[in-house]
Design a protein around this motif. Sequence first.
Motif: not given
Length: 375
Positions: A289-291, A302-325
């Motif tokens: 999930f990625g709680l 600001p969040v930098r993450h490598s996996a978050c299925p919860a955000l994968d289910e939403l459009p990018p504008e739902a969390a602009p400060e969460a960047v997947r790297i």
Amino acid sequence: MRVLHVITGLAAGGAERQLQLLLRHLPERHRCEVATLTNPGAVATALRADGVTVHDLRMRGNRDLAVLPRLTRLVRTGGYDLVHTHLYRAGLYGRLAARLGGVRTVVATEHSLHPGVIEGRSVTPGVKALYLAAERLGSTTVAVSRQVAGTLDDWGVRRVDVLPNGVDAARYALPTASRAALRQTVRAELGLPQQAWVIGGVGRLVPGKRFDLLIDSLAELTVLAGQHPALREPWLLLVGAGPELEELQHRAALRGVRGRLVCTGERDDVPELLTAMDVLAAPSTEETFGLTVLEGLAAGLPVRHSACPALDELPPEAAPEAVRIPSDAASYTAALCELWSRRSLPLPQPPAVAHYDIARIADSLGRLYDRLAVV
């Protein structure tokens, strides 16, 4: 409706904290108690403080079959209308005890399932066979993300309701002055310099979380700090307990940054601890999930993450400060360097936080209970 939640243990892990939040927000028509097979830890204490009855079944190990008659007796005498299980072991014993105790409405939440891995352990043929046998005794399985639902479908589990985890958005929404005062207090308590730049990580200290990458990044940033005195000192704050603690501390010592690593151990005040951080980093490559990512966003980080299925289910504008790297030290060092030069101001909660607000999730769970009860 009387509901008994059965969970494997009540240490301060993701599934355990999620249960605590749900019980705080479920509609009042659902009166809940909790049975823990083993380890009544910090979450058990917090639940009791909230007025929730917690039954400790004192299971001594995975093969302690004596827990089954104790749990069955509790189900039979408790007058419960529904049993809701959480985590693998509780799912096995809880579903069977519910049926033996006369309760036919049984829900099981699947918190941590990946292809070939359940709760961080490899899925053997025996584990899968037991899981599927127990599943047939239940009414439905709740998947916390579409990713989990997909894995269940691959296993042949067809009775599935997708109901995501939730975050207590209101608890994180502090006025600016209150947040600043709390940040100062928490940093003082933890021994963090008030002017330090603090990278945060939250979760079990296990290899899969990849907190070793953050130690390597901290070492690189510390070298840069020596070359650029205007930059604030980098520190790393890890919130959680687990078997990798000593290895992480040893790695920090080898890299020359042991003095800038603070490990809090198991805590149940994660929202408060997040105020001490300037950025949340989550390098794990596998999450159901990625709680933790959502909690960081709710806390204004600001969040930098490598996996978050919860955000994968939403459009990018739902969390602009969460960047997947990518989950490697070089990527995290580069991403953290970019944030290091910014002013650390609290960010507004993005739409993703409202989408996963625990009040909305708990209401949906209550309606699921109502629907199953009349089937």
